[in-house]
Design a protein around this motif. Structure first.
Motif, PDB file in Angstrom:
ATOM      1  N   ASP A  31       0.567  -0.931  -0.322  1.00  0.00           N
ATOM      2  CA  ASP A  31      -0.623  -0.391   0.249  1.00  0.00           C
ATOM      3  C   ASP A  31       1.139   0.794   0.041  1.00  0.00           C
ATOM      4  OD1 ASP A  31      -2.290  -1.422  -0.264  1.00  0.00           O
ATOM      5  OD2 ASP A  31      -2.757  -1.464   1.905  1.00  0.00           O
ATOM      6  N   ILE A  32       2.398   1.299   0.342  1.00  0.00           N
ATOM      7  CA  ILE A  32       2.780   2.545   0.739  1.00  0.00           C
ATOM      8  C   ILE A  32       3.276   2.959  -0.540  1.00  0.00           C
ATOM      9  CG2 ILE A  32       5.254   3.027   1.566  1.00  0.00           C
ATOM     10  CD1 ILE A  32       3.092   4.394   3.736  1.00  0.00           C
ATOM     11  N   GLN A  33       3.852   1.753  -1.293  1.00  0.00           N
ATOM     12  CA  GLN A  33       4.503   1.856  -2.824  1.00  0.00           C
ATOM     13  C   GLN A  33       3.722   2.047  -3.557  1.00  0.00           C
ATOM     14  OE1 GLN A  33       5.770  -2.226  -4.106  1.00  0.00           O
ATOM     15  NE2 GLN A  33       7.494  -0.979  -5.026  1.00  0.00           N
ATOM     16  N   ASN A  34       2.470   1.594  -3.855  1.00  0.00           N
ATOM     17  CA  ASN A  34       1.264   1.897  -3.800  1.00  0.00           C
ATOM     18  C   ASN A  34       1.262   3.395  -4.633  1.00  0.00           C
ATOM     19  OD1 ASN A  34      -0.375   1.662  -6.472  1.00  0.00           O
ATOM     20  ND2 ASN A  34      -1.705   2.440  -5.222  1.00  0.00           N
ATOM     21  N   ALA A  35       0.926   3.827  -2.763  1.00  0.00           N
ATOM     22  CA  ALA A  35       0.503   5.052  -2.683  1.00  0.00           C
ATOM     23  C   ALA A  35       1.408   6.769  -3.242  1.00  0.00           C
ATOM     24  CB  ALA A  35       0.332   5.686  -1.436  1.00  0.00           C
ATOM     25  N   VAL A  36       3.109   5.477  -3.048  1.00  0.00           N
ATOM     26  CA  VAL A  36       4.115   6.744  -3.167  1.00  0.00           C
ATOM     27  C   VAL A  36       3.607   7.535  -4.620  1.00  0.00           C
ATOM     28  CG1 VAL A  36       6.607   6.428  -3.040  1.00  0.00           C
ATOM     29  CG2 VAL A  36       5.466   6.170  -0.998  1.00  0.00           C
ATOM     30  N   THR A  38       1.986   6.470  -6.780  1.00  0.00           N
ATOM     31  CA  THR A  38       0.805   6.868  -7.830  1.00  0.00           C
ATOM     32  C   THR A  38       0.667   8.439  -7.052  1.00  0.00           C
ATOM     33  OG1 THR A  38      -0.882   6.176  -6.263  1.00  0.00           O
ATOM     34  CG2 THR A  38      -0.345   4.852  -7.703  1.00  0.00           C
ATOM     35  N   ASN A  39       1.597   8.785  -5.891  1.00  0.00           N
ATOM     36  CA  ASN A  39       1.613  10.254  -5.523  1.00  0.00           C
ATOM     37  C   ASN A  39      -0.082  10.494  -4.805  1.00  0.00           C
ATOM     38  OD1 ASN A  39       3.774  11.159  -6.152  1.00  0.00           O
ATOM     39  ND2 ASN A  39       3.185  11.896  -8.817  1.00  0.00           N
ATOM     40  N   ASP A  40      -0.378   9.795  -4.564  1.00  0.00           N
ATOM     41  CA  ASP A  40      -0.949  10.004  -3.107  1.00  0.00           C
ATOM     42  C   ASP A  40      -0.889  10.229  -1.696  1.00  0.00           C
ATOM     43  OD1 ASP A  40      -3.626   9.811  -1.789  1.00  0.00           O
ATOM     44  OD2 ASP A  40      -4.487   7.774  -3.152  1.00  0.00           O
ATOM     45  N   ASP A  41      -0.539  11.128  -1.577  1.00  0.00           N
ATOM     46  CA  ASP A  41       0.326  11.610  -0.589  1.00  0.00           C
ATOM     47  C   ASP A  41      -0.691  11.390   0.547  1.00  0.00           C
ATOM     48  OD1 ASP A  41       2.556  12.199  -2.014  1.00  0.00           O
ATOM     49  OD2 ASP A  41       2.287  13.898  -1.039  1.00  0.00           O
ATOM     50  N   ARG A  42      -2.163  11.503   0.551  1.00  0.00           N
ATOM     51  CA  ARG A  42      -3.216  11.954   1.354  1.00  0.00           C
ATOM     52  C   ARG A  42      -3.171   9.919   2.135  1.00  0.00           C
ATOM     53  NH1 ARG A  42      -7.067   8.471   2.598  1.00  0.00           N
ATOM     54  NH2 ARG A  42      -6.951   7.296   0.823  1.00  0.00           N
ATOM     55  N   ARG A  43      -2.285   9.138   1.264  1.00  0.00           N
ATOM     56  CA  ARG A  43      -2.841   7.847   1.458  1.00  0.00           C
ATOM     57  C   ARG A  43      -1.874   7.502   2.087  1.00  0.00           C
ATOM     58  NH1 ARG A  43      -4.960   3.605   3.600  1.00  0.00           N
ATOM     59  NH2 ARG A  43      -4.609   1.380   2.080  1.00  0.00           N
ATOM     60  N   VAL A  44      -0.141   8.446   2.178  1.00  0.00           N
ATOM     61  CA  VAL A  44       0.330   7.779   2.397  1.00  0.00           C
ATOM     62  C   VAL A  44       0.409   8.555   4.464  1.00  0.00           C
ATOM     63  CG1 VAL A  44       3.092   8.648   2.355  1.00  0.00           C
ATOM     64  CG2 VAL A  44       2.061   7.981   1.180  1.00  0.00           C
ATOM     65  N   TYR A  45      -0.219   9.347   4.860  1.00  0.00           N
ATOM     66  CA  TYR A  45       0.036  10.004   5.470  1.00  0.00           C
ATOM     67  C   TYR A  45      -1.276   9.451   6.576  1.00  0.00           C
ATOM     68  CZ  TYR A  45       2.211  14.342   4.732  1.00  0.00           C
ATOM     69  OH  TYR A  45       2.678  15.201   4.228  1.00  0.00           O
ATOM     70  N   GLU A  46      -2.457   8.998   6.455  1.00  0.00           N
ATOM     71  CA  GLU A  46      -3.144   7.549   6.362  1.00  0.00           C
ATOM     72  C   GLU A  46      -2.134   5.886   7.240  1.00  0.00           C
ATOM     73  OE1 GLU A  46      -7.426   5.597   5.965  1.00  0.00           O
ATOM     74  OE2 GLU A  46      -5.837   5.911   4.058  1.00  0.00           O
ATOM     75  N   LEU A  47      -1.461   5.453   6.105  1.00  0.00           N
ATOM     76  CA  LEU A  47      -0.723   4.873   6.264  1.00  0.00           C
ATOM     77  C   LEU A  47       0.360   4.862   7.991  1.00  0.00           C
ATOM     78  CD1 LEU A  47      -0.553   3.271   2.268  1.00  0.00           C
ATOM     79  CD2 LEU A  47      -1.150   2.509   4.873  1.00  0.00           C
ATOM     80  N   LEU A  48       0.618   6.520   7.423  1.00  0.00           N
ATOM     81  CA  LEU A  48       2.371   6.396   7.998  1.00  0.00           C
ATOM     82  C   LEU A  48       1.978   6.094   9.625  1.00  0.00           C
ATOM     83  CD1 LEU A  48       4.495   9.156   6.526  1.00  0.00           C
ATOM     84  CD2 LEU A  48       5.138   6.872   6.930  1.00  0.00           C
ATOM     85  N   ASP A  49       0.276   6.580   9.658  1.00  0.00           N
ATOM     86  CA  ASP A  49      -0.221   7.420  11.070  1.00  0.00           C
ATOM     87  C   ASP A  49      -1.679   7.223  11.170  1.00  0.00           C
ATOM     88  OD1 ASP A  49      -1.088   7.963  14.167  1.00  0.00           O
ATOM     89  OD2 ASP A  49       0.164   9.054  14.083  1.00  0.00           O
ATOM     90  N   SER A  50      -2.296   5.858  11.169  1.00  0.00           N
ATOM     91  CA  SER A  50      -3.660   5.718  11.079  1.00  0.00           C
ATOM     92  C   SER A  50      -4.207   6.262  11.942  1.00  0.00           C
ATOM     93  CB  SER A  50      -4.164   4.564  10.779  1.00  0.00           C
ATOM     94  OG  SER A  50      -3.910   3.939  11.971  1.00  0.00           O
TER      95      SER A  50
END
Length: 290
Positions: A31-36, A38-50
């Motif tokens: 999920d992290i790899q896919n978010a990075v 696709t430049n989906d930073d919103r998803r990255v923030y969710e994954l880093l600290d849900s």
């Protein structure tokens, strides 16, 4: 002896549980790899600290932590910070147009205030937390300058006034040179006359008078010594006044920049405090949902 069979250890299989946990870790990294990618930073923030994301963005009560998974990318903090910093700084250039950023090493962004001469280093931008980490001393200086400006005063006004007054006193020491020379000549004549009259065995009153004259002469000598240092002292004070005046000017520029953008320092403080929520919400809105 009768043959008694030994007990055998029988361990239940936990393969399904283990596979589930391993799969969860693989899914997280995917999920992290896919978010990075696709430049989906919103998803990255969710994954880093849900927990933080769900509490602040979705307003979820008692949100669960995903720290057991996010620890997997702890050794990628610099790379993730650099990646997230790119889009974040674009956003901040519009919302906080007076801030400038310099990436001094991968993922580390130094924060400067203003595009004018002698701008101040003001702290660090943390893209992972979406947070400004202000230099406490510089921030307190600005906050105090704002407070004083409401009373029509400048931050360094009192120090500049005191230093100017000290320069005037130093100038007076030089200006009094002729007066000291005249007084010294008079005192020396009085001292010589007193010694001539009293000789070696002068009375007590004459001895006391001579001591008073010598003490005053010592004071005049000290003033002369001080006068020799006056040019250097005044130059140092003038340099200090110039630096303090420059600092006051910079603080005025900073206050004006904040006022032009936010209307007030209080609004600026509120925008800083809510930066994570406003930015991540902006990302979510741009991507059509939270």
């Amino acid at each position: 002896m009768e043959n008694t069979p030994y007990l055998k250890t029988d361990l239940p299989s936990n393969q399904s549980v283990l596979n589930g946990k391993l799969q969860a870790k693989l899914d997280y990294i995917g999920d992290i790899q896919n978010a990075v990618a696709t430049n989906d930073d919103r998803r990255v923030y969710e994954l880093l600290d849900s927990q933080k994301y769900n509490t602040k963005i979705r307003q979820t009560q008692n949100a669960a932590s995903n720290r057991a998974l996010s620890v997997l990318v702890d050794d990628m903090q610099d790379e993730l910070s650099h990646h997230l910093g790119q889009q974040l700084i674009q956003y901040l250039s519009e919302k906080f147009p007076f801030f400038y950023y310099e990436e001094t090493q991968l993922g580390v962004f130094q924060l400067f205030f203003g595009n004018w001469w002698d701008r101040r280093h003001f702290g660090i931008l943390d893209p992972l937390a979406v947070n400004f980490i202000f230099n406490d001393q510089e921030y307190e200086k600005l906050a105090r300058a704002v407070e004083l400006s409401e009373a029509g005063q400048r931050y360094n006004a009192q120090v500049i006034e005191d230093t100017t007054r000290a320069n005037e006193a130093l100038q007076q020491i030089v200006a009094d040179q002729n007066q000291r020379d005249a007084e010294r000549a008079q005192l020396m004549a009085q001292l010589a006359s007193s010694e001539d009259r009293g000789g070696i065995f002068g009375n007590r009153s004459q001895n006391e008078q001579r001591e008073v004259l010598k003490e005053r002469l010592a004071q005049l000598d000290a003033a002369d010594d001080k006068a020799k240092e006056v040019p250097e002292l005044i130059a140092a004070n003038n340099a200090q006044i110039l630096n303090l005046s420059k600092e006051d000017t910079i603080l005025i520029y900073e206050q004006r920049a904040i006022s032009d953008t936010f209307g007030s320092f209080a609004n600026f403080q509120e925008a800083v405090a809510s930066l994570y929520e406003t930015y991540v919400t902006y990302l979510a809105d741009a991507q059509g949902g939270k």
